[in-house]
Motif scaffolding. Structure first.
Motif: not given
Length: 208
Positions: A19, A163, A165, A185, A188
């Motif tokens: 990411q 993912r 969010g 997640d 994230d």
């Protein structure tokens, strides 16, 4: 932003690394086996081959970093706390940013049903072994005594998953009814904390 990521070949570490690279950050990873990045799909800016428990290796990797994400696990021993002692010492002695985000466990969050206890100490925990939780607790204690701007992300059950969010977070406790949060997640949220001051010097429970 120049980021150092430890534990970058683990599940959460890989997701956070990918990411950060995709978002255009300069990413340094400290790993024992660089060939493990073949499955990542993206390449870090700098790969330092070494041991997170060797001061000279950590110092090389830390050079120029604006923030650190440690996704190291307990690994059945003291890798987590041994590495953290080195990081705290090196980061405390250098000028500039002192931001570090680590991955913990929901076991070291405060128990809501049993005030004065952590979740792993209370009947809320169903784990037969507390060894990993105790290592994470020692890591939290080390950070608490340090001058660093730290955040410990504390997920509960960690299945694989996309993912989204979209998740719930709560300082020092687990969100009510929280039973799981995906690896993606968790990564994230941890990655986003590197540029956030919302939970400085806090443990953060995360769950759906």
């Amino acid at each position: 932003m120049n980021l150092l990521i430890l534990g970058a070949t683990g599940r959460v570490g890989q997701a956070a690394t990918a990411q950060a690279i995709t978002d255009g950050h300069s990413v340094t990873v400290l790993v024992r086996s660089p060939d493990k990045f073949g499955t990542l799909g993206v390449a870090p800016t700098t790969v330092v081959q070494g041991d997170a428990c060797r001061e000279e290796d950590v110092a090389r990797a830390l050079h120029g970093a604006d923030a650190v994400l440690s996704a190291l696990g307990t690994d059945g021993g003291t890798v987590l706390t041994d590495s953290l002692r080195i990081l705290i010492d090196l980061m405390s002695r250098r000028p500039g940013p002192q931001r570090i985000v680590t991955i913990g466990t929901a076991g070291i969050l405060d128990s809501k049903g049993y005030p004065g206890l952590l979740r792993y100490e209370s009947p809320e925990s169903r784990r037969s072994s507390v060894r990993a939780a105790e290592e994470h607790r020692r890591a939290w204690e080390l950070l608490s005594r340090s001058p660093l701007d730290w955040t410990i992300v504390c997920p509960t059950y960690l299945p694989l998953g996309e993912r989204t969010g979209v998740y719930r977070v709560e300082a020092d406790t687990l969100p009510d009814g929280g039973a799981s949060i995906s690896v993606a997640d968790t990564a994230d949220f941890a990655y986003r904390q590197l540029q956030s001051a919302d939970y400085i010097r806090k443990r953060v429970g995360i769950a759906y």
